[in-house]
Enzyme design. Structure first.
Site, PDB file in Angstrom:
ATOM      1  N   THR A 139       0.850  -1.191   0.000  1.00 44.58           N
ATOM      2  CA  THR A 139       0.000   0.000   0.000  1.00 44.58           C
ATOM      3  C   THR A 139       0.887   1.243   0.000  1.00 44.58           C
ATOM      4  OG1 THR A 139      -1.826  -1.069   1.150  1.00 44.58           O
ATOM      5  CG2 THR A 139      -1.651   1.311   1.399  1.00 44.58           C
ATOM      6  N   ASP A 188      -8.748  -0.021   5.219  1.00 40.19           N
ATOM      7  CA  ASP A 188      -8.675   1.305   5.825  1.00 40.19           C
ATOM      8  C   ASP A 188      -8.222   2.398   4.868  1.00 40.19           C
ATOM      9  OD1 ASP A 188      -6.048  -0.023   5.938  1.00 40.19           O
ATOM     10  OD2 ASP A 188      -5.389   1.814   6.922  1.00 40.19           O
TER      11      ASP A 188
END
Length: 308
Positions: free
Chosen positions: A174, A205
């Site tokens: 990420t 998230d």
């Protein structure tokens, strides 16, 4: 107060990044990509550009690099396709934009910014986000753009094991950026391909404002990476901001405390923070985190492993 300096922090994910788990060639490629993303953003900030432009530029570079789990090189969902998520937030007004589950957009971070600036909503998902992208001329990905051989192999190995809901062993990749510009404004951006083998439109998230992404000129800009379900439950990015605003903690102390709460809930990963005063912080409870930072005072770092 007039601010005269700028600062930047970026990450490319946190996870099992020991020197024994990454080849010399991959390490060199990752360091070069982090340096390129840092350079793209730093050039904007040094020219008195905005923090928002800088974080978008940094994340776009990382989305286009197959070393990372965002854009090109994203993980493969259970059914064999790609579902990408991204968010941006502007600390000046706390305006935000986010997209989830997009399958055809080359740079989801730019779509998230377009949602923030030209749409009536904050968060779009799936087919609706794709339609918004078409209406606003967002660049689609070329055929096969997202595909990376190692990600496909990870997916095949996961499907062969037939255990677990998804592959939680490889969390790094990420990408995210946080910045403060010379005008004293903050911004953050995060982009991800999610987890190998994720199902049912799972969203972590990264695109959730307050969990994986947050920016507020009153305190800090934050981007997170790691066990998305736990960062969501901890509202980790917002937790950093609240500790700084309400408890008066500095960026490193607040980041460490937020990550400790994530760990207490059983999660691992990392956070990058740029504070309103321009200080930067990294916090991670994994073996390493792809990361870089720089500022107008001469700070200049690229790192992967713990202890660097």
């Amino acid at each position: 107060m007039t601010h005269t300096g700028w600062s930047l922090a970026i990450h490319g994910g946190a996870g099992t990044l020991a020197r024994t788990t990454i080849s010399a060639a991959d390490e060199a490629a990752v360091r070069a990509a982090l340096a390129a993303a840092r350079g793209a953003a730093a050039a904007i900030l040094a020219a008195h550009g905005t923090a928002l432009d800088a974080v978008e530029a940094a994340v776009r570079v990382l989305e286009d690099d197959p070393q990372f789990n965002a854009g090109r090189g994203s993980t493969v969902a259970y059914e064999g396709h790609f579902e990408l998520d991204a968010a941006v937030m502007d600390g000046r007004s706390r305006a935000a934009g986010a997209v989830a589950g997009v399958r055809t957009i080359r740079n989801p971070v730019s779509l998230a910014r377009k949602v923030m600036e030209q749409g009536p909503h904050v968060f779009l998902a799936g087919a609706g986000a794709e339609e918004f992208a078409r209406l606003h001329g967002i660049e689609p990905a070329p055929e096969g753009w997202f595909e990376a051989a190692r990600r496909r192999q990870q997916w095949e190995e996961f499907r062969a094991r037939k255990t677990g809901w998804f592959d939680a062993d490889v969390k790094y990749g990420t990408v995210g950026a946080a910045a403060r510009d010379v005008h004293g404004h903050l911004a953050a951006a995060t982009s991800t391909g999610g987890l190998t083998g994720k199902r049912w439109g799972r969203i972590g998230d990264s695109p959730v404002i307050g969990a994986g992404t947050w920016a507020d000129d009153r305190c800090c800009a934050v981007s997170a990476t790691g066990a998305g379900e736990v960062f969501l439950r901890a509202a980790a990015a917002h937790l950093v901001a609240m500790r700084m605003r309400l408890l008066g903690e500095d960026a490193q102390t607040a980041a460490d405390a937020a990550l400790a709460e994530v760990a207490a809930l059983g999660g691992d990963g990392g956070l990058i923070v740029v504070a309103a005063d321009g200080t930067t912080a990294f916090a991670f409870n994994t073996a390493g985190m792809y990361r870089a930072r720089c500022d107008s005072a001469g700070l200049d770092e690229v790192a992967i492993f713990g202890g660097e």
